[in-house]
Design an enzyme around this catalytic site. Structure first.
Site, PDB file in Angstrom:
ATOM      1  N   TYR A   1      -6.362  10.399  11.218  1.00 54.38           N
ATOM      2  CA  TYR A   1      -5.808  10.577  12.348  1.00 54.38           C
ATOM      3  C   TYR A   1      -6.321  11.925  13.031  1.00 54.38           C
ATOM      4  O   TYR A   1      -6.134  12.196  14.244  1.00 54.38           O
ATOM      5  CB  TYR A   1      -4.310  10.634  12.255  1.00 54.38           C
ATOM      6  CG  TYR A   1      -3.656   9.132  11.864  1.00 54.38           C
ATOM      7  CD1 TYR A   1      -4.099   8.058  12.398  1.00 54.38           C
ATOM      8  CD2 TYR A   1      -2.713   9.076  10.879  1.00 54.38           C
ATOM      9  CE1 TYR A   1      -3.458   6.578  12.308  1.00 54.38           C
ATOM     10  CE2 TYR A   1      -2.235   7.897  10.503  1.00 54.38           C
ATOM     11  CZ  TYR A   1      -2.817   6.611  11.309  1.00 54.38           C
ATOM     12  OH  TYR A   1      -2.125   5.492  10.781  1.00 54.38           O
TER      13      TYR A   1
ATOM     14  N   GLY B   1     -10.049   0.527  12.505  1.00 49.71           N
ATOM     15  CA  GLY B   1      -8.797   1.266  12.870  1.00 49.71           C
ATOM     16  C   GLY B   1      -8.828   2.198  13.955  1.00 49.71           C
ATOM     17  O   GLY B   1      -8.157   2.493  14.665  1.00 49.71           O
TER      18      GLY B   1
ATOM     19  N   TYR C   1       0.748  -1.043  -0.053  1.00 46.08           N
ATOM     20  CA  TYR C   1      -0.005  -0.030  -0.010  1.00 46.08           C
ATOM     21  C   TYR C   1       0.740   1.093  -0.006  1.00 46.08           C
ATOM     22  O   TYR C   1       0.423   2.240  -0.702  1.00 46.08           O
ATOM     23  CB  TYR C   1      -1.082  -0.024   1.290  1.00 46.08           C
ATOM     24  CG  TYR C   1      -1.742   1.266   1.365  1.00 46.08           C
ATOM     25  CD1 TYR C   1      -2.739   1.720   0.523  1.00 46.08           C
ATOM     26  CD2 TYR C   1      -1.341   2.070   2.391  1.00 46.08           C
ATOM     27  CE1 TYR C   1      -3.455   2.598   0.778  1.00 46.08           C
ATOM     28  CE2 TYR C   1      -1.994   3.309   2.580  1.00 46.08           C
ATOM     29  CZ  TYR C   1      -2.768   3.713   1.742  1.00 46.08           C
ATOM     30  OH  TYR C   1      -3.707   5.062   1.925  1.00 46.08           O
ATOM     31  N   GLU C   2       1.939   0.990   0.756  1.00 51.73           N
ATOM     32  CA  GLU C   2       2.846   2.608   0.700  1.00 51.73           C
ATOM     33  C   GLU C   2       3.801   2.568  -0.218  1.00 51.73           C
ATOM     34  O   GLU C   2       4.874   3.412  -0.319  1.00 51.73           O
ATOM     35  CB  GLU C   2       3.584   2.417   2.334  1.00 51.73           C
ATOM     36  CG  GLU C   2       2.615   2.747   3.271  1.00 51.73           C
ATOM     37  CD  GLU C   2       3.395   2.613   4.838  1.00 51.73           C
ATOM     38  OE1 GLU C   2       4.492   2.123   4.802  1.00 51.73           O
ATOM     39  OE2 GLU C   2       2.743   3.308   5.776  1.00 51.73           O
TER      40      GLU C   2
ATOM     41  N   GLY D   1     -14.745   1.379  11.058  1.00 53.75           N
ATOM     42  CA  GLY D   1     -14.308   1.709  12.587  1.00 53.75           C
ATOM     43  C   GLY D   1     -13.435   1.031  13.103  1.00 53.75           C
ATOM     44  O   GLY D   1     -13.229   1.196  14.443  1.00 53.75           O
TER      45      GLY D   1
ATOM     46  N   VAL E   1      -5.314  -1.934   8.316  1.00 54.59           N
ATOM     47  CA  VAL E   1      -6.733  -2.716   8.135  1.00 54.59           C
ATOM     48  C   VAL E   1      -6.540  -2.949   6.530  1.00 54.59           C
ATOM     49  O   VAL E   1      -6.349  -2.140   5.800  1.00 54.59           O
ATOM     50  CB  VAL E   1      -7.740  -1.913   8.733  1.00 54.59           C
ATOM     51  CG1 VAL E   1      -9.199  -2.599   8.321  1.00 54.59           C
ATOM     52  CG2 VAL E   1      -7.516  -1.673  10.189  1.00 54.59           C
TER      53      VAL E   1
ATOM     54  N   GLY F   1     -13.522   1.840   6.769  1.00 55.38           N
ATOM     55  CA  GLY F   1     -14.518   2.588   6.855  1.00 55.38           C
ATOM     56  C   GLY F   1     -15.565   2.065   7.867  1.00 55.38           C
ATOM     57  O   GLY F   1     -16.639   2.620   7.898  1.00 55.38           O
TER      58      GLY F   1
ATOM     59  N   GLU G   1       4.262   1.787  15.284  1.00 54.31           N
ATOM     60  CA  GLU G   1       5.034   1.800  13.963  1.00 54.31           C
ATOM     61  C   GLU G   1       4.052   1.284  13.045  1.00 54.31           C
ATOM     62  O   GLU G   1       4.462   2.082  11.828  1.00 54.31           O
ATOM     63  CB  GLU G   1       6.201   0.587  14.218  1.00 54.31           C
ATOM     64  CG  GLU G   1       6.935  -0.058  13.005  1.00 54.31           C
ATOM     65  CD  GLU G   1       7.972   1.110  12.674  1.00 54.31           C
ATOM     66  OE1 GLU G   1       8.207   1.199  11.570  1.00 54.31           O
ATOM     67  OE2 GLU G   1       8.372   1.986  13.582  1.00 54.31           O
TER      68      GLU G   1
ATOM     69  N   ASN H   1      -0.128  10.306   2.186  1.00 50.57           N
ATOM     70  CA  ASN H   1      -1.271   9.344   2.838  1.00 50.57           C
ATOM     71  C   ASN H   1      -2.369  10.170   3.362  1.00 50.57           C
ATOM     72  O   ASN H   1      -2.644  10.182   4.571  1.00 50.57           O
ATOM     73  CB  ASN H   1      -0.883   8.524   3.729  1.00 50.57           C
ATOM     74  CG  ASN H   1      -1.304   7.454   3.722  1.00 50.57           C
ATOM     75  OD1 ASN H   1      -2.873   7.317   3.635  1.00 50.57           O
ATOM     76  ND2 ASN H   1      -0.975   6.108   4.361  1.00 50.57           N
TER      77      ASN H   1
END
Length: 169
Positions: A140, A106, A35-36, A104, A96, A102, A92, A133
């Site tokens: 966050y 996380g 993903y990253e 809840g 999910v 979406g 770190e 991101n």
């Protein structure tokens, strides 16, 4: 807190990872790295994770399960703030699976880590997020997190770490 921990979301439970979860943890790490756009940087192996997580206990992992199936994880460890004079929890990785986002999960994982930080008398919970991101940044911030824009992360790795270490005699 070693068994399943119920959450307010039906079917979603948290648990602390056990040694038998090592392959699952590595798969989650690879999914996050994909993903990253950093999958080529993953050099972790099951053996390294087993040693670091379950023998040396350098970090801890919680696994999120939905209807008994693993859908996410968080890997964290303690750090220390000299200014606060207290330990903190450094997150770190929080991941999910995309198809489960979406709902809840996380938020519940992050809330659990905040509660754990309070139970362990930690002064903070912190983590890094990639600048690009936006979905995670917005998530966050919605949880009350504040970016530490005045700080720059520095890192020494590989041959540079070796060279720096060899300067001390």
């Amino acid at each position: 807190m070693n068994g399943l921990i119920d959450t307010e979301l039906d079917g979603f439970k948290l648990r602390f990872a056990q040694e038998g979860d090592t392959a699952l943890i590595l798969e989650f790490i690879k999914e996050l790295a994909r993903y990253e756009k950093m999958l080529d940087m993953v050099v972790a192996t099951e053996e390294l994770l087993k040693d670091s997580l379950f023998e040396k206990k350098a970090a801890e992992v919680i696994i999120g399960e939905y209807n008994g199936e693993p859908v996410g994880f968080a890997l964290f460890f303690h750090n220390f703030s000299t200014f606060l004079g207290q330990a903190g929890i450094y997150l770190e990785d929080l991941f999910v699976k995309p198809e489960m986002r979406g709902r809840g999960m996380g938020k519940l994982m992050l809330s659990f880590l905040a509660r754990l930080a309070l139970e362990r008398n930690c002064g903070r919970l912190e983590w890094w997020v990639l600048d690009w991101n936006e979905p995670s940044i917005n998530f966050y911030k919605s949880m009350g997190a504040v970016p530490m824009d005045e700080w720059t992360v520095y890192r020494v790795t590989g041959n540079n770490l070796k060279a720096l270490g060899e300067k001390f005699r």
